[in-house]
Design a protein around this motif. Sequence first.
Motif, PDB file in Angstrom:
ATOM      1  N   LEU A 156      49.485  27.095  -1.466  1.00  0.00           N
ATOM      2  CA  LEU A 156      49.137  28.282  -0.678  1.00  0.00           C
ATOM      3  C   LEU A 156      47.949  28.069   0.255  1.00  0.00           C
ATOM      4  CD1 LEU A 156      49.777  30.900  -3.463  1.00  0.00           C
ATOM      5  CD2 LEU A 156      51.085  30.624  -1.332  1.00  0.00           C
ATOM      6  N   LYS A 157      47.194  26.997   0.073  1.00  0.00           N
ATOM      7  CA  LYS A 157      46.086  26.751   1.011  1.00  0.00           C
ATOM      8  C   LYS A 157      46.566  26.048   2.282  1.00  0.00           C
ATOM      9  CE  LYS A 157      44.169  22.439  -0.747  1.00  0.00           C
ATOM     10  NZ  LYS A 157      43.044  21.781  -1.407  1.00  0.00           N
ATOM     11  N   GLU A 158      47.829  25.567   2.286  1.00  0.00           N
ATOM     12  CA  GLU A 158      48.420  24.953   3.477  1.00  0.00           C
ATOM     13  C   GLU A 158      49.057  26.037   4.342  1.00  0.00           C
ATOM     14  OE1 GLU A 158      48.111  21.828   4.464  1.00  0.00           O
ATOM     15  OE2 GLU A 158      46.905  21.456   2.682  1.00  0.00           O
ATOM     16  N   MET A 159      48.526  26.229   5.529  1.00  0.00           N
ATOM     17  CA  MET A 159      48.972  27.329   6.390  1.00  0.00           C
ATOM     18  C   MET A 159      50.468  27.266   6.718  1.00  0.00           C
ATOM     19  SD  MET A 159      46.196  29.017   6.654  1.00  0.00           S
ATOM     20  CE  MET A 159      45.503  28.314   5.168  1.00  0.00           C
ATOM     21  N   SER A 160      50.989  26.083   6.941  1.00  0.00           N
ATOM     22  CA  SER A 160      52.401  25.960   7.331  1.00  0.00           C
ATOM     23  C   SER A 160      53.349  26.429   6.226  1.00  0.00           C
ATOM     24  CB  SER A 160      52.731  24.525   7.736  1.00  0.00           C
ATOM     25  OG  SER A 160      52.504  23.644   6.648  1.00  0.00           O
ATOM     26  N   ASN A 161      52.893  26.437   4.979  1.00  0.00           N
ATOM     27  CA  ASN A 161      53.749  26.867   3.875  1.00  0.00           C
ATOM     28  C   ASN A 161      54.007  28.373   3.871  1.00  0.00           C
ATOM     29  OD1 ASN A 161      54.100  24.269   2.915  1.00  0.00           O
ATOM     30  ND2 ASN A 161      52.327  24.393   1.570  1.00  0.00           N
ATOM     31  N   LYS A 178      61.914  31.881  -3.625  1.00  0.00           N
ATOM     32  CA  LYS A 178      61.908  30.535  -3.034  1.00  0.00           C
ATOM     33  C   LYS A 178      60.951  29.605  -3.750  1.00  0.00           C
ATOM     34  CE  LYS A 178      63.230  32.296   1.479  1.00  0.00           C
ATOM     35  NZ  LYS A 178      62.877  32.438   2.882  1.00  0.00           N
ATOM     36  N   GLY A 179      59.984  30.193  -4.448  1.00  0.00           N
ATOM     37  CA  GLY A 179      59.018  29.384  -5.189  1.00  0.00           C
ATOM     38  C   GLY A 179      58.171  28.536  -4.258  1.00  0.00           C
ATOM     39  N   ILE A 180      57.509  27.582  -4.852  1.00  0.00           N
ATOM     40  CA  ILE A 180      56.699  26.639  -4.090  1.00  0.00           C
ATOM     41  C   ILE A 180      57.154  25.238  -4.458  1.00  0.00           C
ATOM     42  CG2 ILE A 180      54.730  28.202  -3.921  1.00  0.00           C
ATOM     43  CD1 ILE A 180      53.388  26.541  -6.099  1.00  0.00           C
TER      44      ILE A 180
END
Length: 133
Positions: free
Chosen positions: A21-26, A130-132
């Motif tokens: 969640l700290k990756e903006m593109s995700n 969708k999960g991570i």
Amino acid sequence: MNFQSRKVSLDQSQQQAFDHLKEMSNYEKLMPEESEFSVHESGEGFSVQLKGLPKVGLKLKEIQEPDFILFTSPSDNFNYEMKVNVASTGDNASEVFIDFNGKFNPMIAMMAKKPLTKLIETIADNLETKGIS
């Protein structure tokens, strides 16, 4: 205007969920299907265009690893923040929920409440379905 998403349980550790969640593109795959998404050039925030609303920008303000990520408005004209909370519920389990707080005049609040609530709920729904990875 303040509201909170429901808590979403994930089969990943708190650190794994936080790192994702700290990756903006995700965040793109967590947005509503009818939205337009873009990561800021700096890589420290993103914008999303929702149907019926102006573009909503979120600028990374603070990271407290592995507990939360705080985004704020990139504009001084609007006062809002979105806090993504990540809590451990076991060795390979975590829980995520989102707090949204905004100080808007009554007219803006009336127009924005339903679409912003839907956005936060959609992010929670997509995290669950969708999960991570």
